[in-house]
Scaffold this motif. Structure first.
Motif, mmCIF file in Angstrom:
data_model
loop_
_atom_site.group_PDB
_atom_site.id
_atom_site.type_symbol
_atom_site.label_atom_id
_atom_site.label_comp_id
_atom_site.label_asym_id
_atom_site.label_seq_id
_atom_site.Cartn_x
_atom_site.Cartn_y
_atom_site.Cartn_z
ATOM 1 N N VAL A 175 6.009 15.293 3.237
ATOM 2 C CA VAL A 175 5.146 14.650 4.230
ATOM 3 C C VAL A 175 6.004 13.896 5.237
ATOM 4 O O VAL A 175 6.826 13.060 4.858
ATOM 5 N N GLU A 176 5.819 14.207 6.522
ATOM 6 C CA GLU A 176 6.458 13.451 7.598
ATOM 7 C C GLU A 176 5.417 12.501 8.185
ATOM 8 O O GLU A 176 4.339 12.933 8.597
ATOM 9 N N GLN A 177 5.742 11.206 8.214
ATOM 10 C CA GLN A 177 4.798 10.213 8.717
ATOM 11 C C GLN A 177 5.261 9.656 10.062
ATOM 12 O O GLN A 177 6.442 9.424 10.276
ATOM 13 N N GLU A 178 4.302 9.424 10.934
ATOM 14 C CA GLU A 178 4.591 8.897 12.268
ATOM 15 C C GLU A 178 3.495 7.910 12.654
ATOM 16 O O GLU A 178 2.313 8.135 12.373
ATOM 17 N N ILE A 179 3.896 6.799 13.266
ATOM 18 C CA ILE A 179 2.935 5.828 13.790
ATOM 19 C C ILE A 179 3.168 5.685 15.286
ATOM 20 O O ILE A 179 4.289 5.424 15.724
ATOM 21 N N ILE A 180 2.119 5.864 16.058
ATOM 22 C CA ILE A 180 2.193 5.709 17.512
ATOM 23 C C ILE A 180 1.497 4.405 17.885
ATOM 24 O O ILE A 180 0.313 4.212 17.597
ATOM 25 N N ASN A 181 2.242 3.506 18.511
ATOM 26 C CA ASN A 181 1.712 2.202 18.905
ATOM 27 C C ASN A 181 1.399 2.218 20.398
ATOM 28 O O ASN A 181 2.302 2.222 21.232
ATOM 29 N N LYS A 182 0.119 2.224 20.736
ATOM 30 C CA LYS A 182 -0.291 2.267 22.137
ATOM 31 C C LYS A 182 -0.642 0.881 22.676
ATOM 32 O O LYS A 182 -1.260 0.759 23.733
ATOM 33 N N THR A 183 -0.241 -0.152 21.938
ATOM 34 C CA THR A 183 -0.507 -1.517 22.386
ATOM 35 C C THR A 183 0.789 -2.150 22.880
ATOM 36 O O THR A 183 1.864 -1.551 22.808
ATOM 37 N N ASN A 184 0.700 -3.392 23.347
ATOM 38 C CA ASN A 184 1.892 -4.132 23.762
ATOM 39 C C ASN A 184 2.320 -5.133 22.691
ATOM 40 O O ASN A 184 3.067 -6.069 22.959
ATOM 41 N N LYS A 185 1.837 -4.938 21.455
ATOM 42 C CA LYS A 185 2.160 -5.828 20.346
ATOM 43 C C LYS A 185 3.134 -5.154 19.385
ATOM 44 O O LYS A 185 3.225 -3.929 19.328
ATOM 45 N N ASP A 186 3.841 -5.979 18.617
ATOM 46 C CA ASP A 186 4.731 -5.480 17.571
ATOM 47 C C ASP A 186 4.039 -5.588 16.217
ATOM 48 O O ASP A 186 3.382 -6.598 15.924
ATOM 49 N N PHE A 187 4.190 -4.562 15.389
ATOM 50 C CA PHE A 187 3.602 -4.559 14.053
ATOM 51 C C PHE A 187 4.686 -4.234 13.034
ATOM 52 O O PHE A 187 5.510 -3.345 13.257
ATOM 53 N N ASN A 188 4.680 -4.967 11.923
ATOM 54 C CA ASN A 188 5.615 -4.722 10.827
ATOM 55 C C ASN A 188 4.864 -4.067 9.668
ATOM 56 O O ASN A 188 3.948 -4.669 9.099
ATOM 57 N N LEU A 189 5.243 -2.856 9.324
ATOM 58 C CA LEU A 189 4.554 -2.103 8.280
ATOM 59 C C LEU A 189 5.543 -1.615 7.228
ATOM 60 O O LEU A 189 6.704 -1.345 7.533
ATOM 61 N N THR A 190 5.071 -1.495 6.012
ATOM 62 C CA THR A 190 5.860 -0.938 4.915
ATOM 63 C C THR A 190 5.061 0.180 4.268
ATOM 64 O O THR A 190 3.875 0.008 3.975
ATOM 65 N N GLN A 191 5.677 1.319 4.047
ATOM 66 C CA GLN A 191 4.961 2.432 3.434
ATOM 67 C C GLN A 191 5.148 2.431 1.922
ATOM 68 O O GLN A 191 6.125 1.903 1.401
ATOM 69 N N TYR A 192 4.174 2.995 1.220
ATOM 70 C CA TYR A 192 4.254 3.091 -0.231
ATOM 71 C C TYR A 192 3.716 4.446 -0.672
ATOM 72 O O TYR A 192 3.040 5.161 0.072
ATOM 73 N N GLY A 193 4.020 4.798 -1.904
ATOM 74 C CA GLY A 193 3.441 5.978 -2.523
ATOM 75 C C GLY A 193 3.109 5.643 -3.958
ATOM 76 O O GLY A 193 3.774 4.802 -4.579
ATOM 77 N N ARG A 194 2.078 6.237 -4.500
ATOM 78 C CA ARG A 194 1.739 5.960 -5.896
ATOM 79 C C ARG A 194 1.132 7.188 -6.561
ATOM 80 O O ARG A 194 0.519 8.035 -5.915
ATOM 81 N N ILE A 195 1.345 7.255 -7.865
ATOM 82 C CA ILE A 195 0.738 8.276 -8.704
ATOM 83 C C ILE A 195 -0.225 7.553 -9.632
ATOM 84 O O ILE A 195 0.164 6.622 -10.331
ATOM 85 N N LYS A 249 4.746 17.693 -21.171
ATOM 86 C CA LYS A 249 5.704 18.543 -21.880
ATOM 87 C C LYS A 249 6.370 19.531 -20.936
ATOM 88 O O LYS A 249 7.582 19.742 -20.988
ATOM 89 N N TYR A 250 5.578 20.141 -20.055
ATOM 90 C CA TYR A 250 6.119 21.161 -19.157
ATOM 91 C C TYR A 250 6.080 20.764 -17.681
ATOM 92 O O TYR A 250 6.802 21.339 -16.879
ATOM 93 N N TRP A 251 5.212 19.808 -17.301
ATOM 94 C CA TRP A 251 4.947 19.571 -15.880
ATOM 95 C C TRP A 251 5.279 18.139 -15.490
ATOM 96 O O TRP A 251 5.110 17.203 -16.268
ATOM 97 N N LEU A 252 5.717 17.972 -14.255
ATOM 98 C CA LEU A 252 6.089 16.664 -13.731
ATOM 99 C C LEU A 252 5.499 16.479 -12.339
ATOM 100 O O LEU A 252 5.600 17.365 -11.489
ATOM 101 N N ALA A 253 4.865 15.324 -12.103
ATOM 102 C CA ALA A 253 4.445 14.923 -10.759
ATOM 103 C C ALA A 253 5.323 13.747 -10.368
ATOM 104 O O ALA A 253 5.421 12.765 -11.109
ATOM 105 N N ALA A 254 5.990 13.836 -9.226
ATOM 106 C CA ALA A 254 6.966 12.806 -8.866
ATOM 107 C C ALA A 254 6.950 12.527 -7.375
ATOM 108 O O ALA A 254 6.574 13.368 -6.560
ATOM 109 N N LEU A 255 7.386 11.305 -7.020
ATOM 110 C CA LEU A 255 7.570 10.888 -5.637
ATOM 111 C C LEU A 255 9.051 10.603 -5.426
ATOM 112 O O LEU A 255 9.691 9.996 -6.274
#
Length: 255
Positions: A175-195, A249-255
């Motif tokens: 997954v490629e993530q992109e954020i487009i900021n069309k305002t004149n403000k600054d935003f601080n964001l942190t991304q996460y992933g979870r299973i 036993k056989y399968w793995l889901a991972a980030l």
């Protein structure tokens, strides 16, 4: 005894593995930790929740479907942009001729929820995509090798969140993530992933085989048994880089 463990895990401590895999602003590491401590978007199945069939949940939601060229069958929910419907096309549960194909991921509100989701957090008071957000497809039709899908969600503040989703010729989803900021403000964001996996799955019981949460953090292998989770409640660690997942036993889901 095993049924009691299932009930306890489903009602009291729905298994959540939360991974912060990138700090966009390293100086805010302490603030991110505070945000994690107050993270309240944990999915739990409550006793009064109505358990639905897998087919019912999938048919009642808008979804991105995998193409016929993929080695998996299933879909991605546009609500919450969750990876929650994944069946392995080439593998069966047993060698019996009428054996079912292996189901790896399942939606919330089904008997055994098991799904993966990505998201964003911020210390600022802004609207961010969450489990209720409805994403829209802006490019592509079905997800397959060489046919990625792009989805987006727009916030009321003027931020546009985009995700381009790929799957290779086997089972790797990127997954490629992109954020487009069309305002004149600054935003601080942190991304996460979870299973998120609810309930105690049936395990083989071999002492030389690990089944359960697994990770490599700070260049160290971490294996956690389901029994330890039931007794201790949670396990946490902070790492720059690495990976985290849940293995059977056989399968793995991972980030």
């Amino acid at each position: 005894m095993n049924e009691q463990k299932n009930l306890l895990l489903a009602i009291v401590a729905s298994l959540i593995i939360l991974l912060i895999f990138q700090y966009l602003f390293p100086t805010e590491k302490t603030e991110v930790k505070k945000k994690l401590d107050s993270f309240e978007e944990v999915e739990k199945i409550k006793p009064e929740s109505k358990i639905l069939s897998r087919k019912t949940v999938i048919q009642n939601e808008e979804r991105i479907y995998f193409s016929e060229k993929s080695r998996v069958i299933g879909s991605i929910a546009l609500k919450g942009a969750r990876f929650d419907d994944l069946i392995l096309k080439d593998y069966k549960e047993s060698i019996a001729p009428d054996s079912k194909q292996v189901t790896l991921l399942s939606p919330q509100n089904t008997k055994i929820p098991y799904f993966i989701e990505l998201g964003w957090m911020s210390q600022q008071n802004i609207n961010l995509p969450n489990k209720e957000s409805i994403w829209e497809i802006i490019e592509g039709k079905k997800l397959g090798p060489n046919t990625p899908i792009t989805i987006q969600w727009k916030s009321s503040e003027g931020l546009i969140f985009k995700r381009k989703i790929f799957i290779d010729e086997n089972f790797l989803i990127s997954v490629e993530q992109e954020i487009i900021n069309k305002t004149n403000k600054d935003f601080n964001l942190t991304q996460y992933g979870r299973i998120n996996r609810t309930g105690t799955p049936k395990t083989s019981g071999f002492y030389i085989l690990h089944e359960g949460p697994i990770a490599v953090l700070n260049n160290r292998l971490i294996e956690v048994d389901y029994d330890d989770l039931l007794e201790d409640g949670s396990v946490s660690a902070i790492s720059r880089g690495g990976w985290i997942g849940i293995t059977d036993k056989y399968w793995l889901a991972a980030l």
